[in-house]
Design a protein around this motif. Structure first.
Motif, PDB file in Angstrom:
ATOM      1  N   GLY A  23       0.854  -1.428  -0.021  1.00  0.00           N
ATOM      2  CA  GLY A  23       0.013   0.109  -0.064  1.00  0.00           C
ATOM      3  C   GLY A  23       0.735   1.170  -0.169  1.00  0.00           C
ATOM      4  N   ARG A  24       0.089   2.357   0.104  1.00  0.00           N
ATOM      5  CA  ARG A  24       0.660   3.628   0.174  1.00  0.00           C
ATOM      6  C   ARG A  24       0.324   4.708   1.290  1.00  0.00           C
ATOM      7  N   LEU A  25       1.071   5.695   1.454  1.00  0.00           N
ATOM      8  CA  LEU A  25       0.608   6.470   2.565  1.00  0.00           C
ATOM      9  C   LEU A  25       1.251   7.886   2.110  1.00  0.00           C
ATOM     10  N   ARG A  26       0.695   8.860   2.446  1.00  0.00           N
ATOM     11  CA  ARG A  26       1.462  10.143   2.352  1.00  0.00           C
ATOM     12  C   ARG A  26       1.335  10.994   3.802  1.00  0.00           C
ATOM     13  N   LEU A  27       2.529  11.102   4.199  1.00  0.00           N
ATOM     14  CA  LEU A  27       2.878  11.794   5.729  1.00  0.00           C
ATOM     15  C   LEU A  27       2.808  13.433   5.186  1.00  0.00           C
ATOM     16  N   SER A  28       2.427  14.149   6.121  1.00  0.00           N
ATOM     17  CA  SER A  28       2.558  15.446   6.084  1.00  0.00           C
ATOM     18  C   SER A  28       3.200  16.048   7.389  1.00  0.00           C
TER      19      SER A  28
END
Length: 115
Positions: A16-21
């Protein structure tokens, strides 16, 4: 004093994928370098990658090709795009700002990857 707040972590399956901010409480235009570190259970905190004010990025060998750091100075935000997640990516991810004299850390966001 500027503050850093990370968000975007969570529990995902491998692949899967994630975008952290990382949102800063003031402008990051003049912060030369910002970056991401991570700390897995029982291990030392390690560098994931950095980005300079000019947009130059540098990554740990273990994440090259899967992780991408970017920054949006207008939004006072640095991002970490994580693709093809692996169970060994499980860790608390911390944002870091190279601010004199000691640098500044966020509180971290947990990423958990299940196989």
């Amino acid at each position: 004093q500027v503050q850093l707040v990370e968000s975007g972590g969570g529990s995902v399956q491998a692949g899967g994928r994630l975008r952290l901010s990382c949102l800063a409480s003031r402008s990051i235009v003049n912060i030369h370098a910002m970056g991401w570190y991570r700390q897995a259970p029982g291990k030392q905190r390690e560098l994931v990658g950095t980005i300079t004010s000019g947009g130059t990025t540098n990554y740990a060998d273990s994440v090259k090709g899967r992780f991408t750091i970017s920054r949006d100075n207008a939004k006072n935000t640095v991002y970490l795009q994580i693709n093809s997640l692996k169970p060994e990516d499980t860790a608390v991810y911390y944002c870091y700002a190279d601010i004199f004299p000691t640098g500044l850390w966020g509180q971290g966001t947990q990423v958990t990857v299940s196989s």
